[in-house]
Design a protein around this motif. Structure first.
Motif, short mmCIF file in Angstrom:
data_model
loop_
_atom_site.label_atom_id
_atom_site.label_comp_id
_atom_site.label_asym_id
_atom_site.label_seq_id
_atom_site.Cartn_x
_atom_site.Cartn_y
_atom_site.Cartn_z
N GLY A 144 -36.42 15.22 -13.64
CA GLY A 144 -36.40 13.69 -14.58
C GLY A 144 -35.60 12.72 -13.92
N LYS A 145 -35.18 12.83 -12.52
CA LYS A 145 -34.44 11.66 -11.90
C LYS A 145 -35.45 10.91 -11.00
N THR A 146 -34.95 9.55 -11.27
CA THR A 146 -35.76 8.76 -10.15
C THR A 146 -35.34 9.10 -8.62
N ILE A 147 -36.50 9.05 -7.82
CA ILE A 147 -36.40 9.47 -6.45
C ILE A 147 -36.30 8.28 -5.45
N ALA A 148 -37.36 7.34 -6.03
CA ALA A 148 -37.80 6.33 -4.97
C ALA A 148 -38.24 5.12 -5.77
N GLU A 149 -38.14 3.81 -5.26
CA GLU A 149 -38.78 2.66 -5.79
C GLU A 149 -39.93 2.45 -4.82
N VAL A 150 -41.00 2.03 -5.40
CA VAL A 150 -42.11 1.53 -4.55
C VAL A 150 -42.52 0.34 -5.07
N ALA A 151 -43.43 -0.40 -4.24
CA ALA A 151 -43.94 -1.69 -4.66
C ALA A 151 -45.07 -1.54 -5.63
N ASP A 152 -45.10 -2.33 -6.50
CA ASP A 152 -45.80 -2.36 -7.56
C ASP A 152 -46.85 -3.64 -7.57
N ALA A 153 -47.82 -3.20 -6.92
CA ALA A 153 -49.05 -4.12 -6.65
C ALA A 153 -49.61 -4.85 -8.08
N ASP A 154 -50.22 -6.01 -7.92
CA ASP A 154 -50.78 -6.84 -8.86
C ASP A 154 -52.11 -7.15 -8.11
N VAL A 155 -53.01 -7.83 -8.92
CA VAL A 155 -54.42 -8.15 -8.48
C VAL A 155 -54.30 -8.73 -7.02
N VAL A 156 -53.29 -9.65 -6.75
CA VAL A 156 -53.62 -10.46 -5.60
C VAL A 156 -53.18 -9.50 -4.62
#
Ligand SMILES: O=CCCCC(=O)O
Length: 486
Positions: free
Chosen positions: A38-50
């Motif tokens: 249940g622990k966070t292992i990474a942050e990744v880019a959160d894309a939007d429409v652009v």
């Protein structure tokens, strides 16, 4: 336990667009969790429409050159991907387990399975052919010319983070198409690693783009609404598939849909019970039951019900549950808390309606998203789990007394992905093969998945085939030329 995150550097936890690894234009990121803790292992880019549209720009720009790349060259790049995945199997497998939860042995098997799609389609890339014939009435000739459909959008699920992308990307590249993959938000890391590996082996920029996002609805809608996208391939639930099909209709896109299942596994009284129990274990428990082809309903003919149930329950009860990276674990964590809650509710519903729990059935306390292997008997026809995809380690057993009865029950579902039949009687097996309304059937086998076989369902389980020769045809249009020749 060594840290599998070291295989994917922070640089490569960003969007893969054209020749760059980029942050989302907004700078937003989202967290990826280890379902086992249940622990966070990474942050990744959160894309939007652009960002999605930037990926489509890249795929569109790369399209003409990739389509014109000699098939042998495309084939060699797919073979190089196969080799790199095979050589790096351990690190890819550890990453799969870390973000998805399945036991390491199963993750290794997935890497082998995923890599094989690249090998298979490397071999198909150089076998794309048209036809030449004389019109029956004479006077002209008929020529067919296969052409890549164009830029493809792939929406892939979390349960096989590598293999489900591999079986779309490999045939698309073999056919000469460029791709944008939107992996599931729960498991983006494996797809980013695949993109990294494909960059390293020399796949040109723009051919494989990966857009990670928590805003899938918006981003995928924008991609499908853009006239440059020519194909959508989706693996996931029937519910989401229907929405995507409606969106794809606006631009009349080619679509491949690998949707939900509700597999019946039928054990006849004449079956070899060793084979049937082994097959049922695989069909139910491969991937912790988190699979569209998992046995969802186990029908056992009355004379062998008691013996089959006792043997199957003993095997289920002996499985060990734990973190997928720990030694000796058979059953890893489920993908998230919602999934555990859904499964728990399905079990409670069946028990309320009269089912008995033989094994498991209790949601454990503690960190991580676990549910124990569970066997239920006397499950009534109106139990919700016989209609819904369980997607977890729960096996309802139902008895039957005639082939007509079990066939009617097996077919009483909107789904038509796969069925399993265990019998030593060839004619009986063939009657079930003809009678079951499914795209695939396992006969005395609990595992049917194979890159060289056409995977796909009928009814509301989907459209099209993945793997095999048919798999590349999903990425080819056919132009027919009539050539005047009196
Ligand atoms: O959920 C469906 C995944 C299919 C897995 C396979 O190809 O075996």
């Amino acid at each position: 336990m060594s840290d599998p995150m070291t295989v994917l550097s922070p640089e490569h936890r960003r969007l893969r667009i054209g020749d760059a690894w980029r942050d989302a234009a907004s700078g937003a990121t989202f967290a990826v969790e280890d379902p086992g803790t249940g622990k966070t292992i990474a942050e990744v880019a959160d894309a939007d429409v652009v960002d999605g549209l930037a990926a489509l720009d890249a795929a569109d720009k790369a399209m003409a050159e990739w389509a014109a790349t000699p098939p042998r060259k495309r084939s060699e790049l797919l073979t190089a991907t196969y080799r790199a995945l095979t050589e790096r199997s351990e690190e890819v497998a550890r990453l799969i387990t870390l973000e998805m939860g399945k036991p390491l042995a199963e993750a290794r098997a997935e890497v082998g399975y995923g890599a094989e799609f690249f090998r298979w389609f490397a071999e198909e890339a150089v076998r794309v052919e048209g036809r030449f014939s004389t019109a029956p009435a004479g006077g002209y000739r008929i020529l067919t010319v296969p052409k890549p459909v164009g830029p493809c959008v792939f929406v892939t699920p979390w349960n096989f983070p590598l293999a489900m992308g591999a079986r779309k990307i490999a045939p698309a590249l073999a056919a000469g198409c460029t791709t944008i993959t939107k992996p599931a938000a729960q498991t983006p890391l494996t797809m980013l690693l695949l993109a990294r590996i494909m960059e390293e082996v020399g796949v040109p920029p723009g051919v494989v783009n990966v857009v990670t996002t928590k805003r899938a609805g918006k981003v995928v809608s924008a991609l499908l609404a853009d006239g440059r996208t020519r194909k959508l391939s989706f693996t996931g639930s029937t519910e989401v598939g229907r929405v995507l099909l409606r969106q794809a209709a606006d631009n009349v896109l080619r679509t491949s849909m690998e949707l939900g299942g509700n597999a019946a596994l039928i054990v006849c009284a004449d079956a070899d019970l060793d084979v049937a129990v082994d097959g049922a274990m695989v069909a139910k428990m491969r991937n912790i039951g988190e699979s569209c082809i998992a046995a969802n309903r186990i029908y056992v003919e009355e004379p062998v019900r008691e013996e089959f149930t006792a043997r199957f329950a003993e095997r289920m009860g002996a499985l060990s549950v734990g973190h997928g990276l720990d030694d000796g674990v058979d059953v890893g964590a489920l993908i998230d808390d919602d999934s555990v809650t859904t499964i728990d509710e399905l079990v409670a519903d069946a028990v309320d309606r009269g089912a008995r729990v033989l094994v498991g059935g209790e949601r454990p306390d503690g960190p991580g998203h676990f549910y124990p292997p569970t066997v239920l008997v006397d499950v009534p026809d109106d139990a919700r789990m016989l209609k819904a995809e369980i997607f977890g380690p729960v096996a309802p057993i139902i008895s039957f007394t005639s082939d007509d009865e079990v066939l009617a029950k097996a077919n009483d579902t909107e789904h038509g992905l796969v069925g399993y039949i265990f019998t030593r009687d060839l004619q009986r097996a063939l009657r079930f093969t003809e009678g079951l309304e499914t795209g695939m059937i396992g006969i005395n086998r609990g595992l049917i998945s194979d890159p060289s076989a056409p995977f796909g369902g009928v009814k509301q389980s989907g459209i099209g085939k993945e793997g095999s020769h048919e798999g590349i045809l999903e990425y080819l249009d056919l132009t027919y030329a009539a050539i005047d020749l009196p």
